[in-house]
Design a protein around this motif. Structure first.
Motif, PDB file in Angstrom:
ATOM      1  N   ARG A  25       0.810  -1.219   0.000  1.00  0.00           N
ATOM      2  CA  ARG A  25       0.000   0.000   0.000  1.00  0.00           C
ATOM      3  C   ARG A  25       0.842   1.266   0.000  1.00  0.00           C
ATOM      4  N   THR A  47      -1.123   0.541  -5.896  1.00  0.00           N
ATOM      5  CA  THR A  47      -2.351  -0.126  -6.313  1.00  0.00           C
ATOM      6  C   THR A  47      -2.005  -1.448  -6.970  1.00  0.00           C
ATOM      7  N   SER A  53      -1.034   3.643  -9.602  1.00  0.00           N
ATOM      8  CA  SER A  53      -0.299   4.076  -8.412  1.00  0.00           C
ATOM      9  C   SER A  53       0.071   5.551  -8.534  1.00  0.00           C
TER      10      SER A  53
END
Length: 140
Positions: A25, A47, A53
């Motif tokens: 994360r 992501t 991301s």
């Protein structure tokens, strides 16, 4: 030897990633300083679909633009990476911005200093133009 201001910036990024690190994360945090001395932080958003991301530097710059605006320019930025639990070295380390972030820093913080570790681990500062020379510019 880091200046007190640079140490404060490094400490802010380090504190954020220590607090918010989560496998898969958040593993990178950034902290920036504006001309008035305000510090703004950002957290990497990882992501499952990598293209979605968002880098910590982009989050920090976006936060600065939303909270403060361009009237208080960015003067310095640093990014740090938290190691994965399986890595031998568990020290949080300064990391260089990716190519996209270098482009963004040239656009939103062209006169700033980017703090990076050299081969020996000493922190030095670079202008975004040194990290991304010969940038593409649109013609007016």
């Amino acid at each position: 030897m880091l200046s007190p201001d640079d140490q404060e910036l490094l400490d802010a990024a380090t504190a954020l990633i220590r607090q918010r690190y989560a496998v898969g994360r958040h593993h990178i945090a950034a902290a920036l300083r504006t001309q008035s001395g305000r510090i703004v932080t950002g957290l990497h958003l990882d992501t499952y679909v990598g293209r979605a991301s968002v880098c910590a530097e982009a989050v920090a710059v976006g936060q600065a633009m939303a909270q403060i605006g361009a009237a208080d320019p960015i003067t310095a930025i640093v990014s740090v990476r938290h190691p994965r639990p399986t890595e031998q070295n568990q020290n949080i380390q300064v990391v260089a911005p990716c190519g996209i972030c270098r482009e963004m820093l040239r656009d939103f913080a062209p006169d700033s200093r980017v703090l990076l570790a050299d081969e020996g681990g000493a922190l030095k500062s670079y202008n975004p133009s040194e990290l991304l020379p010969l940038k593409y510019h649109r013609k007016p």
